[in-house]
Design an enzyme around this catalytic site. Sequence first.
Site, short mmCIF file in Angstrom:
data_model
loop_
_atom_site.label_atom_id
_atom_site.label_comp_id
_atom_site.label_asym_id
_atom_site.label_seq_id
_atom_site.Cartn_x
_atom_site.Cartn_y
_atom_site.Cartn_z
N THR A 94 -1.84 -9.04 5.20
CA THR A 94 -2.93 -8.85 4.24
C THR A 94 -2.45 -7.98 3.08
O THR A 94 -1.60 -7.10 3.27
CB THR A 94 -4.15 -8.17 4.89
OG1 THR A 94 -3.75 -6.95 5.51
CG2 THR A 94 -4.78 -9.08 5.95
N ASP A 95 -2.99 -8.24 1.90
CA ASP A 95 -2.65 -7.45 0.71
C ASP A 95 -3.24 -6.06 0.81
O ASP A 95 -4.07 -5.76 1.68
CB ASP A 95 -3.19 -8.14 -0.55
CG ASP A 95 -2.49 -9.45 -0.85
OD1 ASP A 95 -1.44 -9.71 -0.25
OD2 ASP A 95 -3.01 -10.21 -1.68
N ALA A 96 -2.87 -5.21 -0.12
CA ALA A 96 -3.41 -3.86 -0.18
C ALA A 96 -4.93 -3.90 -0.30
O ALA A 96 -5.48 -4.66 -1.10
CB ALA A 96 -2.81 -3.12 -1.39
N VAL B 63 -7.17 -5.11 1.63
CA VAL B 63 -7.87 -6.22 2.28
C VAL B 63 -8.20 -5.84 3.73
O VAL B 63 -7.41 -5.20 4.42
CB VAL B 63 -7.03 -7.51 2.23
CG1 VAL B 63 -7.71 -8.63 3.00
CG2 VAL B 63 -6.81 -7.92 0.78
#
Length: 556
Positions: free
Chosen positions: A182-184, A186
């Site tokens: 997951t991205d930052a 998220v």
Amino acid sequence: MEGSNSLKRALQEHDIIDDITEPANKQPKLMASMAPDISVPEPSPESKDTVAEPDAMEEKPSGSSGDAQPAAKGSKSKDKRKGRQGDDKKAGRRRRGTRNEEAAAEGTAIASGEPKAPRLPKRQSALLIGFCGSGYSGMQIQPDHAKTIEGVLFQALVRAGAVSQDNADDPVKIGLARAARTDAGVHAAGNLVSLKMITTIPDVPDVVARINEELPPEIRLWGFVRLFPVVCDSRKYTYFFPTYLLIPPKPGSGLDRSLQQFAASLSPDTAAPEGTKAPHPFWARGDLSSHEGEMARKRAWRVDPEQVERLRNAAKRFEGTHNFHNFTVARDFSDRSNQRHMKKIEIADPVVYGDTEWISVLFHGQSFMLHQRKMISALVLSCRTETPEQVIDELYGPRVVFIPKMPALGLLLEEPIFDSYNNRMATTINANLEPSHPDYRPPISFEAHREAIDTFKQKYIYDNMRLVEDRDGLFDLWMRHLDAYSGNDLLYLNPKGTIPPSAIIKKTERRENPFKEKKRFDATSFSAGDEAAKAEADEDEEETTISKKDLAETEG
């Protein structure tokens, strides 16, 4: 009986051998372009027949004087290679190095009277976790020591005793991997982390509870199961956004002017003079004299059923296998990894929370690329500008265009799916075993933890999401940022749903007035008084280059 004993030996060896795996042809099939997310490397031919001693619970030696060195050229190198191969075959049945041997190999000594911590067996396990990603730099441990979900989880495992002190300095030693990245910022209601873990800790009757004691409240361990090497079949993500994002661009804004001018150029004989197009009912009446008045009207606005249906029809264009090169970064059209399969896209009926109406979009796909938020952005932008849904198909073509990212605030990883693994275990390992049998491999599923997950989602994800939106109006800021843009990058949002040459991005040509994204929209929370963080968030994102290797590490 022999078959039963063989099965038992195989299960025991899996628990105590770090590098054992199954042949590749027994893994669940994925698309050729999809790399497994959780797997163990294929052993070399020399090591496939390796059998560990029954009490082999020692760690792998960190180094060995027998490591292969580059051979010199000529016939001597052939002899050396033959010699090495012979040595390797002789070493086929190897024994793990003892702690003293490991220390000696590293040039250190252990005093004979020094007490030693007991060695505890590790088991290949799957941790089922959930987390609120606000304040974290994504899921995966990063080399710059940024605060990540895995980094905090790993340290909690060490403190709880699930990871030994010998392995506390490097998560690679325990084979740490994850089902979905997951991205930052998220969030995830469910995700899976695979590792070799100490599952029986002395004086710890409840390992899950003990690990949760060491975790912050925004990261939860739901449970764990023992497993064989596993490949994730698919993932489910949900994106939430206020329905007022579907209101057309504000009349007279940069985006409104540029889209109207381009639409007029497509059909000059039938186009209305600029500025004479009837405004959307939202913009035609009510208090628009102040930001507060406009924001209050947006929160009170309710989407009509026809627009929801238009949204659903456009979302159907994502289903199936497509080339998603325009929905990520640093991927050429010809890159095979762009081919991704979306199983189903579901759009729920709108629901009102507080003063604001929200809508959710569930994406069920085999795997997702970096910045998948571009998918929901294309969906929302095409609907709010009444662009024909065929524009989604256009975006799969070879022409490169810019699609802005939706705010990270609305994105939630629901859970990864492991149906193939569960079916394989049910028909092989578990076929003749009771669930109470020590060799039984439970299915990987979040259903047993559903009630706890739903409670966590409400408190740490949904409530946080609505708090940030109610306080900061983050989605409205994104909407205003888009409407202020007057360049060519978004001209594919037109009445014909085609990509004009002026919107195509070419690597060798400098774009005039390119769209600039803001750091703010990659964050999912700010402290109410953190003005420094807000000021930094208002800065433009810098365009950075990313290698294919690093890019692959961010996808899942």
